[in-house]
Design a protein around this motif. Structure first.
Motif, PDB file in Angstrom:
ATOM      1  N   GLU A 130       0.861  -1.177   0.000  1.00 25.64           N
ATOM      2  CA  GLU A 130       0.000   0.000   0.000  1.00 25.64           C
ATOM      3  C   GLU A 130       0.897   1.227   0.000  1.00 25.64           C
ATOM      4  OE1 GLU A 130      -2.645  -0.267   3.315  1.00 25.64           O
ATOM      5  OE2 GLU A 130      -3.691  -1.988   2.469  1.00 25.64           O
ATOM      6  N   SER A 131       0.801   2.030  -1.058  1.00 30.48           N
ATOM      7  CA  SER A 131       1.735   3.142  -1.230  1.00 30.48           C
ATOM      8  C   SER A 131       1.589   4.233  -0.179  1.00 30.48           C
ATOM      9  CB  SER A 131       1.605   3.735  -2.634  1.00 30.48           C
ATOM     10  OG  SER A 131       0.311   4.281  -2.816  1.00 30.48           O
ATOM     11  N   VAL A 132       0.365   4.516   0.241  1.00 31.37           N
ATOM     12  CA  VAL A 132       0.191   5.521   1.290  1.00 31.37           C
ATOM     13  C   VAL A 132       0.472   4.851   2.628  1.00 31.37           C
ATOM     14  CG1 VAL A 132      -1.443   7.041   2.460  1.00 31.37           C
ATOM     15  CG2 VAL A 132      -1.449   6.890  -0.020  1.00 31.37           C
ATOM     16  N   GLY A 133       1.509   5.300   3.283  1.00 29.86           N
ATOM     17  CA  GLY A 133       1.915   4.720   4.550  1.00 29.86           C
ATOM     18  C   GLY A 133       2.984   3.656   4.413  1.00 29.86           C
ATOM     19  N   ASP A 134       3.274   3.244   3.183  1.00 31.28           N
ATOM     20  CA  ASP A 134       4.324   2.249   2.925  1.00 31.28           C
ATOM     21  C   ASP A 134       4.118   0.964   3.728  1.00 31.28           C
ATOM     22  OD1 ASP A 134       5.471   4.117   1.236  1.00 31.28           O
ATOM     23  OD2 ASP A 134       6.905   4.818   2.720  1.00 31.28           O
ATOM     24  N   HIS A 135       2.946   0.352   3.572  1.00 27.03           N
ATOM     25  CA  HIS A 135       2.631  -0.890   4.273  1.00 27.03           C
ATOM     26  C   HIS A 135       2.833  -2.083   3.350  1.00 27.03           C
ATOM     27  CE1 HIS A 135       0.931   1.108   7.788  1.00 27.03           C
ATOM     28  NE2 HIS A 135       0.437   1.988   6.933  1.00 27.03           N
ATOM     29  N   LEU A 136       3.541  -3.086   3.849  1.00 28.15           N
ATOM     30  CA  LEU A 136       3.770  -4.336   3.128  1.00 28.15           C
ATOM     31  C   LEU A 136       3.097  -5.464   3.900  1.00 28.15           C
ATOM     32  CD1 LEU A 136       5.251  -6.001   0.893  1.00 28.15           C
ATOM     33  CD2 LEU A 136       7.148  -6.197   2.530  1.00 28.15           C
ATOM     34  N   TYR A 137       2.355  -6.304   3.181  1.00 27.07           N
ATOM     35  CA  TYR A 137       1.705  -7.470   3.764  1.00 27.07           C
ATOM     36  C   TYR A 137       2.203  -8.707   3.022  1.00 27.07           C
ATOM     37  CZ  TYR A 137      -1.380  -3.940   5.713  1.00 27.07           C
ATOM     38  OH  TYR A 137      -1.865  -2.842   6.373  1.00 27.07           O
ATOM     39  N   VAL A 138       2.779  -9.654   3.759  1.00 27.79           N
ATOM     40  CA  VAL A 138       3.311 -10.887   3.178  1.00 27.79           C
ATOM     41  C   VAL A 138       2.455 -12.033   3.694  1.00 27.79           C
ATOM     42  CG1 VAL A 138       5.330 -12.364   2.922  1.00 27.79           C
ATOM     43  CG2 VAL A 138       5.623  -9.886   3.166  1.00 27.79           C
ATOM     44  N   SER A 139       1.763 -12.716   2.770  1.00 24.08           N
ATOM     45  CA  SER A 139       0.824 -13.769   3.155  1.00 24.08           C
ATOM     46  C   SER A 139       1.276 -15.129   2.671  1.00 24.08           C
ATOM     47  CB  SER A 139      -0.565 -13.468   2.580  1.00 24.08           C
ATOM     48  OG  SER A 139      -1.056 -12.251   3.091  1.00 24.08           O
ATOM     49  N   ASP A 140       1.119 -16.120   3.546  1.00 22.08           N
ATOM     50  CA  ASP A 140       1.362 -17.518   3.201  1.00 22.08           C
ATOM     51  C   ASP A 140       0.007 -18.102   2.810  1.00 22.08           C
ATOM     52  OD1 ASP A 140       1.901 -20.290   3.152  1.00 22.08           O
ATOM     53  OD2 ASP A 140       3.525 -20.026   4.587  1.00 22.08           O
ATOM     54  N   ARG A 141      -0.113 -18.551   1.562  1.00 28.22           N
ATOM     55  CA  ARG A 141      -1.402 -18.957   1.007  1.00 28.22           C
ATOM     56  C   ARG A 141      -1.604 -20.463   0.937  1.00 28.22           C
ATOM     57  NH1 ARG A 141      -3.582 -15.462  -3.133  1.00 28.22           N
ATOM     58  NH2 ARG A 141      -3.506 -17.289  -4.466  1.00 28.22           N
ATOM     59  N   VAL A 142      -0.541 -21.248   1.026  1.00 29.65           N
ATOM     60  CA  VAL A 142      -0.634 -22.690   0.804  1.00 29.65           C
ATOM     61  C   VAL A 142       0.156 -23.437   1.879  1.00 29.65           C
ATOM     62  CG1 VAL A 142      -0.088 -24.549  -0.827  1.00 29.65           C
ATOM     63  CG2 VAL A 142      -0.857 -22.343  -1.690  1.00 29.65           C
ATOM     64  N   ALA A 143      -0.391 -24.553   2.342  1.00 30.00           N
ATOM     65  CA  ALA A 143       0.329 -25.405   3.302  1.00 30.00           C
ATOM     66  C   ALA A 143       1.268 -26.312   2.506  1.00 30.00           C
ATOM     67  CB  ALA A 143      -0.659 -26.228   4.114  1.00 30.00           C
ATOM     68  N   ASN A 144       2.489 -25.822   2.243  1.00 31.66           N
ATOM     69  CA  ASN A 144       3.445 -26.578   1.423  1.00 31.66           C
ATOM     70  C   ASN A 144       4.811 -26.695   2.098  1.00 31.66           C
ATOM     71  OD1 ASN A 144       4.373 -23.968   1.182  1.00 31.66           O
ATOM     72  ND2 ASN A 144       4.148 -23.861  -1.043  1.00 31.66           N
ATOM     73  N   ASN A 145       4.849 -26.392   3.403  1.00 30.19           N
ATOM     74  CA  ASN A 145       6.088 -26.456   4.182  1.00 30.19           C
ATOM     75  C   ASN A 145       7.142 -25.435   3.752  1.00 30.19           C
ATOM     76  OD1 ASN A 145       5.267 -28.533   5.970  1.00 30.19           O
ATOM     77  ND2 ASN A 145       5.626 -30.028   4.348  1.00 30.19           N
ATOM     78  N   HIS A 146       6.733 -24.387   3.048  1.00 32.62           N
ATOM     79  CA  HIS A 146       7.631 -23.294   2.675  1.00 32.62           C
ATOM     80  C   HIS A 146       7.123 -22.004   3.299  1.00 32.62           C
ATOM     81  CE1 HIS A 146       9.635 -25.897  -0.121  1.00 32.62           C
ATOM     82  NE2 HIS A 146       8.563 -26.010  -0.896  1.00 32.62           N
ATOM     83  N   SER A 147       8.027 -21.094   3.585  1.00 33.25           N
ATOM     84  CA  SER A 147       7.662 -19.768   4.094  1.00 33.25           C
ATOM     85  C   SER A 147       7.349 -18.833   2.935  1.00 33.25           C
ATOM     86  CB  SER A 147       8.821 -19.179   4.901  1.00 33.25           C
ATOM     87  OG  SER A 147       9.096 -19.953   6.037  1.00 33.25           O
ATOM     88  N   ALA A 148       6.523 -17.831   3.215  1.00 31.65           N
ATOM     89  CA  ALA A 148       6.234 -16.785   2.234  1.00 31.65           C
ATOM     90  C   ALA A 148       7.236 -15.656   2.437  1.00 31.65           C
ATOM     91  CB  ALA A 148       4.820 -16.258   2.417  1.00 31.65           C
ATOM     92  N   ILE A 149       7.681 -15.057   1.336  1.00 30.26           N
ATOM     93  CA  ILE A 149       8.663 -13.972   1.402  1.00 30.26           C
ATOM     94  C   ILE A 149       8.167 -12.812   0.543  1.00 30.26           C
ATOM     95  CG2 ILE A 149      11.079 -13.313   1.045  1.00 30.26           C
ATOM     96  CD1 ILE A 149      11.626 -16.423   0.886  1.00 30.26           C
ATOM     97  N   GLY A 150       8.229 -11.626   1.113  1.00 29.40           N
ATOM     98  CA  GLY A 150       7.973 -10.410   0.351  1.00 29.40           C
ATOM     99  C   GLY A 150       9.305  -9.742   0.053  1.00 29.40           C
TER     100      GLY A 150
END
Length: 146
Positions: free
Chosen positions: A63-83
């Protein structure tokens, strides 16, 4: 009734002509002021950028206003989500190691009005920002700060 006081160093004109000319000046100044006010507004408009990793296991939202980053893990695959945020030649990795259905929020402080690369990818945390990244899952999009 006196409409306007005539300056003593001006050629003589009627009170009506002087008043009309004065009102015209006021109208022009008012129009210019309104134009400046509307064209130099500093109001920020929220823009949201969204990218999903190549196999859909991770997503990153910026989100450009406020510089917010959201990193979501969407699948149970034993891997981490990375932004991933890249500004010029600098890269920043934000890991969400909490599993499927979780989102990590990061409140950033980025330079204004810059193009950045927003990325989503997956990995297996090995104790360093880039250790264990599965580069084949990287997906990116150009985003802009405000």
């Amino acid at each position: 009734m006196i409409i306007a006081q005539l300056p003593s160093d001006q050629p003589v004109e009627t009170k009506k002509e002087y008043a009309v000319r004065s009102l015209a000046r006021i109208a022009v100044v008012g129009a210019v002021a309104a134009m400046v006010a509307t064209t130099t507004s500093t109001t920020a408009f929220a823009t949201e950028y969204y990218v999903v990793s190549m196999n859909a296991g991770a997503s990153a939202t910026f989100e450009s206003v406020g510089d917010h980053l959201y990193v979501s893990d969407r699948v149970a695959n034993n891997h981490s989500a990375i932004g991933l945020i890249q500004i010029g030649s600098s890269e920043y990795y934000y890991w969400n190691r909490d599993g499927k259905g979780t989102t990590r929020h990061v409140n950033l402080d980025l330079p204004e009005n810059r193009a950045i690369a927003l990325g989503a990818l997956e990995g297996d945390w090995q104790g360093t920002p880039t250790g264990g990244i599965i580069w084949a899952t990287l997906s990116t999009e150009t985003a802009y700060t405000s």
